[in-house]
Design an enzyme around this catalytic site. Sequence first.
Site, PDB file in Angstrom:
ATOM      1  N   CYS A  42       1.057  -1.360   0.064  1.00 53.31           N
ATOM      2  CA  CYS A  42       0.092  -0.163  -0.060  1.00 53.31           C
ATOM      3  C   CYS A  42       1.047   1.090  -0.092  1.00 53.31           C
ATOM      4  O   CYS A  42       1.122   1.782   1.117  1.00 53.31           O
ATOM      5  CB  CYS A  42      -0.877   0.032   1.196  1.00 53.31           C
ATOM      6  SG  CYS A  42      -1.950  -1.538   1.284  1.00 53.31           S
ATOM      7  N   GLY A  69       4.133   7.060  -0.890  1.00 52.30           N
ATOM      8  CA  GLY A  69       5.648   6.581  -1.072  1.00 52.30           C
ATOM      9  C   GLY A  69       6.836   6.741  -0.300  1.00 52.30           C
ATOM     10  O   GLY A  69       7.877   6.535  -0.395  1.00 52.30           O
ATOM     11  N   GLY A  70       6.153   7.564   1.046  1.00 56.91           N
ATOM     12  CA  GLY A  70       7.219   7.863   2.084  1.00 56.91           C
ATOM     13  C   GLY A  70       8.084   6.496   2.400  1.00 56.91           C
ATOM     14  O   GLY A  70       9.431   6.723   2.628  1.00 56.91           O
ATOM     15  N   LYS A  71       7.525   5.510   2.893  1.00 57.54           N
ATOM     16  CA  LYS A  71       8.205   4.355   3.276  1.00 57.54           C
ATOM     17  C   LYS A  71       8.799   3.537   2.368  1.00 57.54           C
ATOM     18  O   LYS A  71       9.783   3.212   2.347  1.00 57.54           O
ATOM     19  CB  LYS A  71       7.089   3.652   4.121  1.00 57.54           C
ATOM     20  CG  LYS A  71       6.535   4.195   5.455  1.00 57.54           C
ATOM     21  CD  LYS A  71       5.550   3.598   6.211  1.00 57.54           C
ATOM     22  CE  LYS A  71       4.864   4.265   6.925  1.00 57.54           C
ATOM     23  NZ  LYS A  71       3.794   5.268   6.408  1.00 57.54           N
ATOM     24  N   ASP A 126      -0.417   0.213  -5.384  1.00 57.12           N
ATOM     25  CA  ASP A 126      -1.433   0.729  -4.534  1.00 57.12           C
ATOM     26  C   ASP A 126      -2.761   0.792  -5.564  1.00 57.12           C
ATOM     27  O   ASP A 126      -2.575   0.797  -6.428  1.00 57.12           O
ATOM     28  CB  ASP A 126      -1.055   2.302  -4.267  1.00 57.12           C
ATOM     29  CG  ASP A 126      -1.965   3.003  -3.151  1.00 57.12           C
ATOM     30  OD1 ASP A 126      -1.371   2.984  -2.042  1.00 57.12           O
ATOM     31  OD2 ASP A 126      -3.069   3.302  -3.574  1.00 57.12           O
ATOM     32  N   ASP A 150      -4.915  -3.894  -6.463  1.00 57.27           N
ATOM     33  CA  ASP A 150      -5.582  -4.411  -5.191  1.00 57.27           C
ATOM     34  C   ASP A 150      -4.802  -5.559  -4.573  1.00 57.27           C
ATOM     35  O   ASP A 150      -4.582  -6.487  -4.853  1.00 57.27           O
ATOM     36  CB  ASP A 150      -6.793  -4.741  -5.460  1.00 57.27           C
ATOM     37  CG  ASP A 150      -7.703  -4.793  -4.302  1.00 57.27           C
ATOM     38  OD1 ASP A 150      -7.269  -4.866  -3.184  1.00 57.27           O
ATOM     39  OD2 ASP A 150      -9.092  -4.610  -4.378  1.00 57.27           O
ATOM     40  N   ASP A 197       1.548  -1.425   5.048  1.00 60.94           N
ATOM     41  CA  ASP A 197       0.962  -0.151   5.628  1.00 60.94           C
ATOM     42  C   ASP A 197      -0.586   0.137   5.126  1.00 60.94           C
ATOM     43  O   ASP A 197      -0.805   0.980   4.315  1.00 60.94           O
ATOM     44  CB  ASP A 197       1.857   0.889   5.161  1.00 60.94           C
ATOM     45  CG  ASP A 197       1.833   2.266   5.624  1.00 60.94           C
ATOM     46  OD1 ASP A 197       1.146   2.167   6.899  1.00 60.94           O
ATOM     47  OD2 ASP A 197       2.174   3.193   5.192  1.00 60.94           O
ATOM     48  N   CYS A 240      -1.923   3.731  10.874  1.00 56.30           N
ATOM     49  CA  CYS A 240      -1.558   5.131  11.469  1.00 56.30           C
ATOM     50  C   CYS A 240      -2.852   5.420  12.335  1.00 56.30           C
ATOM     51  O   CYS A 240      -3.418   6.199  11.976  1.00 56.30           O
ATOM     52  CB  CYS A 240      -1.244   5.975  10.502  1.00 56.30           C
ATOM     53  SG  CYS A 240      -2.288   6.334   9.339  1.00 56.30           S
TER      54      CYS A 240
HETATM   55  C1  LIG Z   1      -1.486   4.496   4.916  1.00 60.74           C
HETATM   56  S1  LIG Z   1      -1.494   4.795   3.162  1.00 60.74           S
HETATM   57  C2  LIG Z   1       0.098   4.240   2.771  1.00 60.74           C
HETATM   58  C3  LIG Z   1       1.071   5.297   2.822  1.00 60.74           C
HETATM   59  C4  LIG Z   1       2.426   4.968   2.283  1.00 60.74           C
HETATM   60  N1  LIG Z   1       3.052   3.607   2.830  1.00 60.74           N
HETATM   61  C5  LIG Z   1       3.648   5.875   2.827  1.00 60.74           C
HETATM   62  O1  LIG Z   1       4.313   5.472   3.602  1.00 60.74           O
HETATM   63  O2  LIG Z   1       3.838   6.627   1.815  1.00 60.74           O
HETATM   64  C6  LIG Z   1      -2.506   3.605   2.747  1.00 60.74           C
HETATM   65  C7  LIG Z   1      -2.660   3.269   1.152  1.00 60.74           C
HETATM   66  O3  LIG Z   1      -3.187   2.053   0.985  1.00 60.74           O
HETATM   67  C8  LIG Z   1      -3.838   2.107  -0.469  1.00 60.74           C
HETATM   68  N2  LIG Z   1      -5.094   1.347  -0.580  1.00 60.74           N
HETATM   69  C9  LIG Z   1      -6.262   1.316   0.050  1.00 60.74           C
HETATM   70  N3  LIG Z   1      -6.878  -0.107  -0.159  1.00 60.74           N
HETATM   71  C10 LIG Z   1      -5.719  -0.690  -0.905  1.00 60.74           C
HETATM   72  C11 LIG Z   1      -5.805  -2.071  -1.484  1.00 60.74           C
HETATM   73  N4  LIG Z   1      -6.879  -3.085  -1.462  1.00 60.74           N
HETATM   74  N5  LIG Z   1      -4.632  -2.519  -2.019  1.00 60.74           N
HETATM   75  C12 LIG Z   1      -3.614  -1.476  -2.125  1.00 60.74           C
HETATM   76  N6  LIG Z   1      -3.616  -0.147  -1.680  1.00 60.74           N
HETATM   77  C13 LIG Z   1      -4.478  -0.031  -1.043  1.00 60.74           C
HETATM   78  C14 LIG Z   1      -4.531   3.782  -0.292  1.00 60.74           C
HETATM   79  O4  LIG Z   1      -4.971   3.960  -1.634  1.00 60.74           O
HETATM   80  C15 LIG Z   1      -3.250   4.421   0.372  1.00 60.74           C
HETATM   81  O5  LIG Z   1      -2.424   5.120  -0.462  1.00 60.74           O
END
Ligand SMILES: C[S@@+](CC[C@H](N)C(=O)[O-])C[C@H]1O[C@@H](n2cnc3c(N)ncnc32)[C@H](O)[C@@H]1O
Length: 466
Positions: free
Chosen positions: A287, A291-293, A309, A338, A357, A410
């Site tokens: 997820c 892209g921070g992590k 994502d 997904d 994440d 988070c």
């Molecule tokens: C908490 S954020 C991730 C932050 C990211 N890891 C970072 O450090 O920048 C959660 C992400 O999960 C994505 N997301 C939601 N449902 C998802 C799924 N079923 N499969 C993949 N990504 C998903 C969202 O679009 C969102 O960008």
Amino acid sequence: MRPHSEKKWILPCEWASQPTIAPMTNHAPALSDSLVAAAHVLADVENGRSMTEAITHIPSELRPSTQALAFYAMRHWGLAKGLTGLLVQRAPPNAVVSALLGLSLVLLEAALQAAKGASMPGTPLYAVHTLVDQSVAATQTQRDLMSYQGMVNAVLRRFQRERDQLLAKLSTNLEARYNHPSWWVHRLRRAYPDQWQSILDVANTPPPLTLRVNRRRATVASAVDALTKQGLTCTLLDDFGLIVDQPRAITSLAGYQEGWWSVQDAGAQLAARLLDVKDGMRVLDACAAPGGKAAHLLELAAIELTAIDVDGARLERVQHNLKRLGLSTPALHLKAADASKTNTWWDKKPFDAILADVPCTASGIVRRHPDIRWLRQEKDIDRMAKLQREILNQLWQTLAPGGKLLLVTCSVFPQEGELLAAEFATQHEDAVRLPAPGQLLPVIRTVDNIQTDHDGFFYALFSRNA
Ligand SMILES: C[S@@+](CC[C@H](N)C(=O)[O-])C[C@H]1O[C@@H](n2cnc3c(N)ncnc32)[C@H](O)[C@@H]1O
């Protein structure tokens, strides 16, 4: 909305405390224009739109001042709603007027406090008479608001006269007192009988501008040196993290274009390190956006990274961020996919490490996104936990024996943290739980000159038995 006029230049103080906003210029908009723009944003949030999205619809010259006002209002929206409820018999049919009233009331309360010598850092402060005048003037900036001029004037003047009695009436109103929905306060109180008030206090405090230095391009020393040359001071957190003590627009900071650092909360900076990636590993960030992590993982080792994502537009931000940081390598595979449907994207080659994440209520990062608490509903917690379970169960199948999966949310709600992790461990016999911080509550603390200042996260690390 009409373009800003050259009336009175009034500068909100919170301009200096929001990381993403532009520096002050000599062309600040009139307060009445910023008030009405902020009222539009707040009305949008009441209507279910995120503040980040709502602000993009505001003319660019008004955006910094609008953001400062709207952020402040969201951190005081429980009080705003409580006061509006007491002062207005029947809510005005116009949502922007309702929002303008709430905004002006909490700004007026701050102005009255400041007049008594009590003011919180990061509060947009104005003289009482200026605020009342400009709030009334705000109704004259749009045709459909004009008929509310008298009402806004009367409500604000009545608040000045009856402030103490009105606030006393709200003293037992949880929403007004803690500026979170009452269900949120109840949930935190049940989960954290000793810490719930400090969690809420941190949530209502403007966040610091925390950077993570990109070790492939800079060191903490070189980044601090460059920032110091700009007249800024920094507080060091650890080998890679630092807080810029005078937050400002990030694009104006030394090293932005060069990709020397990323903006990332100190709590989020733990993720990549916990996964302990090594050169040559095949890693999945399930997820990934924005892209921070993912960037941190690529900074730590020469890995082959698949970053997916579900949101294709957000995935573009991953690409953009990694490019700025000089981390777009041929070993990086970005896919809009997904995570809970592995059959649509997985090539059946197991991963050595997985960062999960997962999407969550984001209840741990409400000081950076103060609208989140008003956008969420209590039922979202179970809905998100269900999605998190589905994603985790699928990702587990893609992990190599001996590999590690890091679950991150988070959130501060246990359903998206310890309860989720414990359930996962009992349902997967081949999962071994390894040491990880668990629930990290949001905190601001300085002990022996060491500053701890981070948002709320949950971390659980699992390895898969061979
Ligand atoms: C908490 S954020 C991730 C932050 C990211 N890891 C970072 O450090 O920048 C959660 C992400 O999960 C994505 N997301 C939601 N449902 C998802 C799924 N079923 N499969 C993949 N990504 C998903 C969202 O679009 C969102 O960008």
